[in-house]
Design a protein around this motif. Structure first.
Motif, PDB file in Angstrom:
ATOM      1  N   VAL A  27      59.195 -57.632  27.851  1.00  0.00           N
ATOM      2  CA  VAL A  27      59.612 -58.446  26.705  1.00  0.00           C
ATOM      3  C   VAL A  27      58.514 -58.455  25.638  1.00  0.00           C
ATOM      4  CG1 VAL A  27      60.280 -60.761  25.931  1.00  0.00           C
ATOM      5  CG2 VAL A  27      61.171 -59.864  28.087  1.00  0.00           C
ATOM      6  N   ALA A  28      57.264 -58.558  26.054  1.00  0.00           N
ATOM      7  CA  ALA A  28      56.155 -58.538  25.098  1.00  0.00           C
ATOM      8  C   ALA A  28      56.119 -57.219  24.324  1.00  0.00           C
ATOM      9  CB  ALA A  28      54.830 -58.768  25.822  1.00  0.00           C
ATOM     10  N   GLN A  29      56.341 -56.109  25.021  1.00  0.00           N
ATOM     11  CA  GLN A  29      56.346 -54.803  24.352  1.00  0.00           C
ATOM     12  C   GLN A  29      57.515 -54.689  23.377  1.00  0.00           C
ATOM     13  OE1 GLN A  29      53.900 -52.367  24.536  1.00  0.00           O
ATOM     14  NE2 GLN A  29      55.053 -51.600  22.773  1.00  0.00           N
ATOM     15  N   LEU A  30      58.689 -55.187  23.787  1.00  0.00           N
ATOM     16  CA  LEU A  30      59.846 -55.161  22.884  1.00  0.00           C
ATOM     17  C   LEU A  30      59.592 -56.007  21.640  1.00  0.00           C
ATOM     18  CD1 LEU A  30      62.824 -55.395  25.412  1.00  0.00           C
ATOM     19  CD2 LEU A  30      62.122 -53.404  24.070  1.00  0.00           C
ATOM     20  N   CYS A  31      58.884 -57.118  21.804  1.00  0.00           N
ATOM     21  CA  CYS A  31      58.545 -57.955  20.653  1.00  0.00           C
ATOM     22  C   CYS A  31      57.598 -57.241  19.703  1.00  0.00           C
ATOM     23  CB  CYS A  31      57.938 -59.278  21.115  1.00  0.00           C
ATOM     24  SG  CYS A  31      59.141 -60.406  21.849  1.00  0.00           S
ATOM     25  N   LYS A  32      56.754 -56.379  20.250  1.00  0.00           N
ATOM     26  CA  LYS A  32      55.869 -55.570  19.394  1.00  0.00           C
ATOM     27  C   LYS A  32      56.644 -54.457  18.703  1.00  0.00           C
ATOM     28  CE  LYS A  32      51.685 -56.295  22.096  1.00  0.00           C
ATOM     29  NZ  LYS A  32      50.700 -55.681  23.007  1.00  0.00           N
ATOM     30  N   ASP A  33      57.623 -53.890  19.411  1.00  0.00           N
ATOM     31  CA  ASP A  33      58.392 -52.764  18.880  1.00  0.00           C
ATOM     32  C   ASP A  33      59.414 -53.176  17.825  1.00  0.00           C
ATOM     33  OD1 ASP A  33      56.963 -51.168  20.615  1.00  0.00           O
ATOM     34  OD2 ASP A  33      58.611 -50.918  22.052  1.00  0.00           O
ATOM     35  N   TYR A  34      59.953 -54.377  17.944  1.00  0.00           N
ATOM     36  CA  TYR A  34      61.001 -54.839  17.036  1.00  0.00           C
ATOM     37  C   TYR A  34      60.528 -56.082  16.295  1.00  0.00           C
ATOM     38  CZ  TYR A  34      64.074 -51.840  19.808  1.00  0.00           C
ATOM     39  OH  TYR A  34      64.652 -50.778  20.454  1.00  0.00           O
ATOM     40  N   GLU A  35      60.760 -56.106  15.004  1.00  0.00           N
ATOM     41  CA  GLU A  35      60.362 -57.256  14.200  1.00  0.00           C
ATOM     42  C   GLU A  35      61.305 -58.430  14.399  1.00  0.00           C
ATOM     43  OE1 GLU A  35      59.807 -56.311  10.094  1.00  0.00           O
ATOM     44  OE2 GLU A  35      58.598 -54.557  10.558  1.00  0.00           O
ATOM     45  N   LYS A  36      62.602 -58.150  14.510  1.00  0.00           N
ATOM     46  CA  LYS A  36      63.602 -59.207  14.582  1.00  0.00           C
ATOM     47  C   LYS A  36      63.925 -59.558  16.034  1.00  0.00           C
ATOM     48  CE  LYS A  36      65.876 -57.816  10.322  1.00  0.00           C
ATOM     49  NZ  LYS A  36      67.134 -57.323   9.750  1.00  0.00           N
ATOM     50  N   ASP A  37      64.046 -60.869  16.289  1.00  0.00           N
ATOM     51  CA  ASP A  37      64.421 -61.340  17.620  1.00  0.00           C
ATOM     52  C   ASP A  37      65.797 -60.828  18.023  1.00  0.00           C
ATOM     53  OD1 ASP A  37      62.052 -62.698  17.826  1.00  0.00           O
ATOM     54  OD2 ASP A  37      62.904 -64.660  17.352  1.00  0.00           O
ATOM     55  N   ALA A 124      61.427 -68.066  17.745  1.00  0.00           N
ATOM     56  CA  ALA A 124      62.331 -69.172  18.093  1.00  0.00           C
ATOM     57  C   ALA A 124      63.737 -68.704  18.465  1.00  0.00           C
ATOM     58  CB  ALA A 124      62.401 -70.168  16.948  1.00  0.00           C
ATOM     59  N   SER A 125      64.202 -67.585  17.912  1.00  0.00           N
ATOM     60  CA  SER A 125      65.559 -67.127  18.221  1.00  0.00           C
ATOM     61  C   SER A 125      65.593 -66.072  19.330  1.00  0.00           C
ATOM     62  CB  SER A 125      66.252 -66.605  16.958  1.00  0.00           C
ATOM     63  OG  SER A 125      65.530 -65.529  16.409  1.00  0.00           O
ATOM     64  N   LEU A 126      64.458 -65.847  19.981  1.00  0.00           N
ATOM     65  CA  LEU A 126      64.400 -64.894  21.087  1.00  0.00           C
ATOM     66  C   LEU A 126      65.076 -65.477  22.321  1.00  0.00           C
ATOM     67  CD1 LEU A 126      63.215 -62.233  22.332  1.00  0.00           C
ATOM     68  CD2 LEU A 126      61.229 -63.605  22.977  1.00  0.00           C
ATOM     69  N   CYS A 127      65.962 -64.728  22.921  1.00  0.00           N
ATOM     70  CA  CYS A 127      66.552 -65.092  24.221  1.00  0.00           C
ATOM     71  C   CYS A 127      65.774 -64.319  25.277  1.00  0.00           C
ATOM     72  CB  CYS A 127      68.040 -64.742  24.269  1.00  0.00           C
ATOM     73  SG  CYS A 127      69.044 -65.805  23.272  1.00  0.00           S
ATOM     74  N   TYR A 128      64.708 -64.926  25.765  1.00  0.00           N
ATOM     75  CA  TYR A 128      63.755 -64.270  26.653  1.00  0.00           C
ATOM     76  C   TYR A 128      64.424 -63.641  27.877  1.00  0.00           C
ATOM     77  CZ  TYR A 128      59.588 -63.666  29.555  1.00  0.00           C
ATOM     78  OH  TYR A 128      58.601 -63.144  30.340  1.00  0.00           O
ATOM     79  N   CYS A 129      65.395 -64.300  28.438  1.00  0.00           N
ATOM     80  CA  CYS A 129      66.052 -63.818  29.660  1.00  0.00           C
ATOM     81  C   CYS A 129      67.407 -63.171  29.386  1.00  0.00           C
ATOM     82  CB  CYS A 129      66.202 -64.959  30.652  1.00  0.00           C
ATOM     83  SG  CYS A 129      64.634 -65.618  31.207  1.00  0.00           S
ATOM     84  N   ASN A 130      67.584 -62.632  28.193  1.00  0.00           N
ATOM     85  CA  ASN A 130      68.877 -62.046  27.822  1.00  0.00           C
ATOM     86  C   ASN A 130      69.264 -60.871  28.721  1.00  0.00           C
ATOM     87  OD1 ASN A 130      70.955 -62.664  25.989  1.00  0.00           O
ATOM     88  ND2 ASN A 130      70.544 -60.770  24.883  1.00  0.00           N
ATOM     89  N   LEU A 131      68.320 -60.322  29.434  1.00  0.00           N
ATOM     90  CA  LEU A 131      68.605 -59.261  30.394  1.00  0.00           C
ATOM     91  C   LEU A 131      69.642 -59.742  31.415  1.00  0.00           C
ATOM     92  CD1 LEU A 131      67.089 -56.388  31.401  1.00  0.00           C
ATOM     93  CD2 LEU A 131      66.543 -57.898  33.293  1.00  0.00           C
TER      94      LEU A 131
END
Length: 180
Positions: A27-37, A124-131
């Motif tokens: 999830v941390a890597q995806l947050c670095k790769d994508y700007e938008k939640d 704030a709009s990240l669904c951390y467990c969306n997997l």
């Protein structure tokens, strides 16, 4: 590499802590790769969907469950058998519609957030467990039960509980070729 004769191959299970830490790193890597939640959420859902369409075969083979006859039986199976088998937690289920096609899965303890205290304000709009939503959606689709699966509440966002909503997209009478 050869094995000694008569020695059984051992099943190795990944430790829960390693899985949770690896998921956090993902999830941390995806947050670095994508700007938008929203992009991170979509990527997690897509990954989960791919896992779900493969995981259902393992679930059906290992659990030896019978065919569910209703959406409520299906929701109970997800909550009490599948989550217990793969994440070691049992969820509670509540039906949230008069038509019987909408259910909420309540997680008292979400193992994926063991090492997460809170989401940063900028996420704030990240669904951390969306997997998890993708996994459920993919598995259900593979058994011909298309569903919409979303997070309704999340403790990481300050809600009282973590709640996943499942809406089955077909009405029970739409199911053709029912076997008795």
């Amino acid at each position: 590499m050869s094995r000694s004769p008569g020695r059984k191959q051992e099943n190795h299970k990944i430790s829960r802590e390693l899985f949770v830490l690896t998921y956090g790193a993902l999830v941390a890597q995806l947050c670095k790769d994508y700007e938008k939640d929203e992009d991170v959420n979509a990527c997690l859902d897509k990954m989960g969907y791919s896992i779900g369409i493969r995981l259902i075969d393992d679930f059906l083979a290992r659990s030896a469950v019978k065919k569910c006859r209703s959406y409520s039986e299906t929701a109970d199976m997800i909550a009490q058998v599948a989550f217990k088998m793969y994440l070691g937690v049992t969820l509670s289920v509540s039906c949230s519609s008069a038509t019987g096609n909408e259910f909420s899965l309540i997680l008292d303890k979400n193992p994926l957030v063991d090492f997460v205290e809170e989401l940063p304000a900028e996420r704030a709009s990240l669904c951390y467990c969306n997997l998890l939503c993708g996994v459920i959606r993919g598995a259900l689709e593979m058994v011909n039960l298309p569903a919409e699966v979303t997070f309704l509440q999340d403790r990481l966002k300050g809600d009282a509980v973590t709640e996943i909503g499942i809406t089955f997209l077909r009405k029970p009478e739409d199911r053709k070729h029912r076997r008795n």
